[in-house]
Design a protein around this motif. Structure first.
Motif, PDB file in Angstrom:
ATOM      1  N   THR A 289       0.837  -1.207   0.000  1.00  0.00           N
ATOM      2  CA  THR A 289       0.000   0.000   0.000  1.00  0.00           C
ATOM      3  C   THR A 289       0.871   1.256   0.000  1.00  0.00           C
ATOM      4  N   ASP A 290       1.852   1.278   0.868  1.00  0.00           N
ATOM      5  CA  ASP A 290       2.753   2.427   0.956  1.00  0.00           C
ATOM      6  C   ASP A 290       3.516   2.620  -0.364  1.00  0.00           C
ATOM      7  N   LYS A 291       3.981   1.517  -0.911  1.00  0.00           N
ATOM      8  CA  LYS A 291       4.720   1.576  -2.176  1.00  0.00           C
ATOM      9  C   LYS A 291       3.840   2.116  -3.304  1.00  0.00           C
ATOM     10  N   PHE A 292       2.578   1.666  -3.318  1.00  0.00           N
ATOM     11  CA  PHE A 292       1.668   2.109  -4.364  1.00  0.00           C
ATOM     12  C   PHE A 292       1.379   3.602  -4.252  1.00  0.00           C
ATOM     13  N   LEU A 293       1.149   4.076  -3.022  1.00  0.00           N
ATOM     14  CA  LEU A 293       0.862   5.509  -2.848  1.00  0.00           C
ATOM     15  C   LEU A 293       2.065   6.354  -3.262  1.00  0.00           C
ATOM     16  N   ARG A 294       3.270   5.893  -2.917  1.00  0.00           N
ATOM     17  CA  ARG A 294       4.475   6.637  -3.320  1.00  0.00           C
ATOM     18  C   ARG A 294       4.615   6.651  -4.846  1.00  0.00           C
ATOM     19  N   ARG A 295       4.227   5.556  -5.473  1.00  0.00           N
ATOM     20  CA  ARG A 295       4.330   5.500  -6.930  1.00  0.00           C
ATOM     21  C   ARG A 295       3.386   6.511  -7.584  1.00  0.00           C
ATOM     22  N   ILE A 296       2.120   6.557  -7.145  1.00  0.00           N
ATOM     23  CA  ILE A 296       1.193   7.492  -7.813  1.00  0.00           C
ATOM     24  C   ILE A 296       1.570   8.944  -7.500  1.00  0.00           C
ATOM     25  N   ALA A 297       2.155   9.184  -6.330  1.00  0.00           N
ATOM     26  CA  ALA A 297       2.618  10.540  -6.011  1.00  0.00           C
ATOM     27  C   ALA A 297       3.766  10.934  -6.936  1.00  0.00           C
ATOM     28  N   THR A 298       4.677  10.015  -7.152  1.00  0.00           N
ATOM     29  CA  THR A 298       5.804  10.276  -8.056  1.00  0.00           C
ATOM     30  C   THR A 298       5.295  10.492  -9.485  1.00  0.00           C
ATOM     31  N   GLU A 299       4.331   9.668  -9.888  1.00  0.00           N
ATOM     32  CA  GLU A 299       3.766   9.823 -11.246  1.00  0.00           C
ATOM     33  C   GLU A 299       3.105  11.188 -11.408  1.00  0.00           C
ATOM     34  N   ALA A 300       2.367  11.611 -10.387  1.00  0.00           N
ATOM     35  CA  ALA A 300       1.704  12.922 -10.467  1.00  0.00           C
ATOM     36  C   ALA A 300       2.743  14.037 -10.577  1.00  0.00           C
ATOM     37  N   ALA A 301       3.814  13.904  -9.819  1.00  0.00           N
ATOM     38  CA  ALA A 301       4.857  14.945  -9.829  1.00  0.00           C
ATOM     39  C   ALA A 301       5.613  14.975 -11.159  1.00  0.00           C
ATOM     40  N   GLU A 302       5.643  13.832 -11.852  1.00  0.00           N
ATOM     41  CA  GLU A 302       6.288  13.796 -13.167  1.00  0.00           C
ATOM     42  C   GLU A 302       5.369  14.344 -14.256  1.00  0.00           C
ATOM     43  N   ARG A 303       4.068  14.139 -14.049  1.00  0.00           N
ATOM     44  CA  ARG A 303       3.101  14.474 -15.100  1.00  0.00           C
ATOM     45  C   ARG A 303       2.685  15.943 -15.058  1.00  0.00           C
ATOM     46  N   TRP A 304       2.628  16.517 -13.852  1.00  0.00           N
ATOM     47  CA  TRP A 304       2.238  17.921 -13.715  1.00  0.00           C
ATOM     48  C   TRP A 304       3.337  18.680 -12.978  1.00  0.00           C
ATOM     49  N   PRO A 305       3.515  19.978 -13.282  1.00  0.00           N
ATOM     50  CA  PRO A 305       4.543  20.762 -12.583  1.00  0.00           C
ATOM     51  C   PRO A 305       4.056  21.151 -11.184  1.00  0.00           C
ATOM     52  N   LEU A 306       4.373  20.323 -10.203  1.00  0.00           N
ATOM     53  CA  LEU A 306       3.880  20.535  -8.848  1.00  0.00           C
ATOM     54  C   LEU A 306       4.975  21.126  -7.966  1.00  0.00           C
ATOM     55  N   ASP A 307       4.564  21.986  -7.045  1.00  0.00           N
ATOM     56  CA  ASP A 307       5.510  22.532  -6.063  1.00  0.00           C
ATOM     57  C   ASP A 307       5.580  21.655  -4.815  1.00  0.00           C
ATOM     58  N   ALA A 308       4.461  21.028  -4.469  1.00  0.00           N
ATOM     59  CA  ALA A 308       4.428  20.194  -3.268  1.00  0.00           C
ATOM     60  C   ALA A 308       3.220  19.272  -3.319  1.00  0.00           C
ATOM     61  N   LEU A 309       3.306  18.188  -2.543  1.00  0.00           N
ATOM     62  CA  LEU A 309       2.240  17.188  -2.539  1.00  0.00           C
ATOM     63  C   LEU A 309       2.149  16.602  -1.126  1.00  0.00           C
ATOM     64  N   PHE A 310       0.911  16.450  -0.628  1.00  0.00           N
ATOM     65  CA  PHE A 310       0.668  15.914   0.712  1.00  0.00           C
ATOM     66  C   PHE A 310      -0.420  14.857   0.604  1.00  0.00           C
ATOM     67  N   LEU A 311      -0.151  13.660   1.103  1.00  0.00           N
ATOM     68  CA  LEU A 311      -1.136  12.579   0.993  1.00  0.00           C
ATOM     69  C   LEU A 311      -1.037  11.705   2.248  1.00  0.00           C
ATOM     70  N   VAL A 312      -2.121  11.620   2.991  1.00  0.00           N
ATOM     71  CA  VAL A 312      -2.177  10.723   4.152  1.00  0.00           C
ATOM     72  C   VAL A 312      -3.458   9.902   4.052  1.00  0.00           C
TER      73      VAL A 312
END
Lengths: 143, 79
Positions: free
Chosen positions: A59-82
């Protein structure tokens, strides 16, 4: 980037504010957030409690993966997910997502991407306690 | 060859199995995740089942290797 699977309370708005206080000011013109909370009803029945199971490690690995994908796909300054696991009570927050970007389109789209990927693929399972006993939730409603 | 099998949520309760080690049945064909399910549970893998090998999603007919962790679970319901 902050990504966390948490067994314990979650205060989404306070935690978003605390996280934002640590970001450099003046950079992000747009913040998009999503908070998912527990309802006290489902499929026409009342729900008094819920247990959220997960797959430790995956679960943790999957959430980190989609966060990384989002940061690659859109120009993000920061991301928070709990996302919480374990015992949850009605009205409790289950998940909080915050995305900071220069412009609103990127913030909205990245936030939407994260919650939809999470709901359709992240290994979490809800077991609701209804008046007649426990029920595994069969599936999520389409986004 | 030894494979570690894990079941989650409704599957774990329905089949009364949390985690087990299994040695695949002997044969020439490559061992797949779905074949291991059949061997352990004694019935075909449900169409809705999701399968992961070493914590990565795979297709049910994905081949498994010695030491793999193979997980089976129902559709996810987080968020």
């Amino acid at each position: 980037m902050h990504v966390e699977v948490r067994e314990g309370p979650l205060s989404p708005w306070q935690e978003l504010a605390d996280f934002e206080a640590g970001l450099p000011g003046g950079k992000s013109g747009a913040t998009a957030s999503f908070v998912g909370s527990m309802r006290d009803f489902n499929e026409g029945e009342s729900v008094v409690a819920m247990f959220l199971e997960h797959y430790p490690g995956m679960t943790d690995k999957f959430l980190r993966r989609i966060a990384t994908e989002a940061a690659e796909r859109w120009p993000l300054d920061a991301l928070f997910l709990v996302h919480r696991v374990g015992e949850i009570r009605p009205a409790d927050a289950i998940v909080v997502i915050g995305v900071w970007s220069a412009h609103r389109r990127d913030a909205f789209e990245a936030c939407r991407y994260l919650i939809e990927e999470l709901k359709s693929r992240a290994p979490f399972w809800k077991r609701e306690t209804r008046p007649d006993g426990p029920h595994w939730v069969a599936g999520n409603t389409p986004g | 060859m030894t494979i570690n099998i894990k079941l989650f949520a409704r599957f774990r309760e329905q089949y009364r199995l949390d985690e087990t080690e299994v040695t695949p049945a002997a044969g020439d064909a490559p061992v797949t995740a779905a074949a291991l399910w059949q061997q352990v549970v004694g019935e075909p893998l449900p169409d809705s089942a999701l399968v992961a090998i070493n914590m990565e999603y795979v297709a049910p007919d994905a081949p498994v290797a010695d030491g793999d962790e193979v997980a089976f679970f129902p559709p996810v319901t987080g968020g």
